[in-house]
Design a protein around this motif. Structure first.
Motif, PDB file in Angstrom:
ATOM      1  N   SER A   2      98.538  80.705  39.951  1.00 24.82           N
ATOM      2  CA  SER A   2      98.623  81.603  41.126  1.00 24.82           C
ATOM      3  C   SER A   2      99.219  80.744  42.311  1.00 24.82           C
ATOM      4  O   SER A   2      98.903  79.675  42.604  1.00 24.82           O
ATOM      5  CB  SER A   2      97.271  82.318  41.571  1.00 24.82           C
ATOM      6  OG  SER A   2      97.224  82.994  42.743  1.00 24.82           O
ATOM      7  N   SER A   3      99.832  81.596  43.052  1.00 28.09           N
ATOM      8  CA  SER A   3     100.292  81.070  44.279  1.00 28.09           C
ATOM      9  C   SER A   3      99.378  81.101  45.628  1.00 28.09           C
ATOM     10  O   SER A   3      99.525  80.334  46.533  1.00 28.09           O
ATOM     11  CB  SER A   3     101.595  81.663  44.960  1.00 28.09           C
ATOM     12  OG  SER A   3     101.431  82.868  45.233  1.00 28.09           O
ATOM     13  N   GLU A   4      98.353  81.798  45.425  1.00 30.03           N
ATOM     14  CA  GLU A   4      97.261  81.934  46.244  1.00 30.03           C
ATOM     15  C   GLU A   4      96.315  80.713  46.365  1.00 30.03           C
ATOM     16  O   GLU A   4      96.072  79.882  45.541  1.00 30.03           O
ATOM     17  CB  GLU A   4      96.237  83.313  45.657  1.00 30.03           C
ATOM     18  CG  GLU A   4      96.782  84.413  45.923  1.00 30.03           C
ATOM     19  CD  GLU A   4      97.441  85.131  47.231  1.00 30.03           C
ATOM     20  OE1 GLU A   4      96.555  84.634  48.149  1.00 30.03           O
ATOM     21  OE2 GLU A   4      98.383  85.754  47.585  1.00 30.03           O
TER      22      GLU A   4
ATOM     23  N   LEU B 206     104.947  76.648  51.079  1.00 28.65           N
ATOM     24  CA  LEU B 206     103.913  77.118  50.046  1.00 28.65           C
ATOM     25  C   LEU B 206     104.294  76.612  48.636  1.00 28.65           C
ATOM     26  O   LEU B 206     102.886  75.960  47.961  1.00 28.65           O
ATOM     27  CB  LEU B 206     103.843  78.599  49.885  1.00 28.65           C
ATOM     28  CG  LEU B 206     103.435  79.459  50.979  1.00 28.65           C
ATOM     29  CD1 LEU B 206     103.515  81.095  50.849  1.00 28.65           C
ATOM     30  CD2 LEU B 206     101.982  78.958  51.763  1.00 28.65           C
TER      31      LEU B 206
ATOM     32  N   ASN C 191      92.601  79.004  47.078  1.00 29.20           N
ATOM     33  CA  ASN C 191      91.188  79.338  47.479  1.00 29.20           C
ATOM     34  C   ASN C 191      90.674  78.602  48.426  1.00 29.20           C
ATOM     35  O   ASN C 191      91.275  77.463  48.929  1.00 29.20           O
ATOM     36  CB  ASN C 191      90.312  79.257  46.134  1.00 29.20           C
ATOM     37  CG  ASN C 191      90.350  77.929  45.342  1.00 29.20           C
ATOM     38  OD1 ASN C 191      90.313  76.913  46.103  1.00 29.20           O
ATOM     39  ND2 ASN C 191      90.405  77.991  44.076  1.00 29.20           N
TER      40      ASN C 191
ATOM     41  N   LYS D 201     101.184  73.973  46.892  1.00 34.04           N
ATOM     42  CA  LYS D 201     100.885  74.248  45.579  1.00 34.04           C
ATOM     43  C   LYS D 201     101.100  72.972  44.747  1.00 34.04           C
ATOM     44  O   LYS D 201     100.157  72.599  43.968  1.00 34.04           O
ATOM     45  CB  LYS D 201     101.695  75.314  44.757  1.00 34.04           C
ATOM     46  CG  LYS D 201     101.505  75.608  43.376  1.00 34.04           C
ATOM     47  CD  LYS D 201     102.346  76.597  42.711  1.00 34.04           C
ATOM     48  CE  LYS D 201     102.089  76.900  41.265  1.00 34.04           C
ATOM     49  NZ  LYS D 201     103.036  77.955  40.782  1.00 34.04           N
TER      50      LYS D 201
END
Length: 204
Positions: free
Chosen positions: A103-105, A86, A107, A90
């Motif tokens: 954010s590590s999320e 991850l 989209n 990123k």
């Protein structure tokens, strides 16, 4: 004659390392052109693994990763997976969009961009393999998922475990200034295709 993949000697690994070097070099060049900045790479680690060893390479079956999955088609068939941790995903997103990501999320736009980059990088390796072997090879449309490593690996395990338990592992680290992107490429040919590839490389 059936090839015993387990007993192949260091000549095979030398050839596969050359494949890794050429593919990684082409991938770094492609990435440089996309972000319009210089990208360096560390010499890739190339190993022939048992499939059961793969989740350990990825930090264990419960480690979350981004997996980009392709079919290999043409004169040899199999699966290709390009897997990023991850943090690397990123970093890659930040390079692509040229902005800091808080954010590590990921989209939908970022996932789509990662899928396209995975496609370009996997194609770099497959094109290199095609050039070395003179085989006609291509990749299918990519499928991307974010999940635990064990779940991602279950797809090729189910599809190919009955014909091949060997995986070609190419680990590559791309470096752009202070950003590191560690990418793991796994090539899983079926057993007949492994023999086709090895014969084309002149190893057997």
């Amino acid at each position: 004659m059936t090839v015993d993949i387990s007993n192949l000697n260091n000549i095979l690994l030398d050839v596969l390392k050359e494949l890794g070097n050429i593919g990684a070099g082409n991938a770094a060049t492609a990435l440089s052109q996309i972000i319009n900045n210089k990208v360096d790479m560390n010499v890739p680690q190339v190993r022939l693994l048992n499939f059961s060893e793969v989740d350990g390479i990825l930090g264990g079956p419960e480690n979350p990763v981004v997996g980009i999955y392709f079919g290999m088609e043409g004169d040899a068939v199999g699966n290709i997976m390009f897997i990023l941790d991850l943090e690397s995903a990123k970093n890659l997103v930040e390079l692509l969009f040229d902005k800091k990501k808080e954010s590590s999320e990921l989209n939908e736009l970022e996932i789509s961009a990662l899928s396209e980059i995975g496609n370009i990088l996997a194609s770099s390796y497959i094109n290199s393999l095609s050039q070395l072997t003179s085989l006609k090879l291509k990749t299918s449309v990519p499928a991307i998922t974010i999940d635990m490593a064990g779940a991602i690996l279950s797809v090729p395990a189910i599809q190919f475990s009955y014909v091949s338990d060997k995986v070609l592992f190419i680990e590559t680290e791309f470096i752009e200034e202070n950003k590191y992107i560690s990418g793991n490429l796994f090539l899983i040919p079926d057993i007949d295709s492994f023999e086709i590839i090895l014969n084309s490389l002149g190893v057997v």
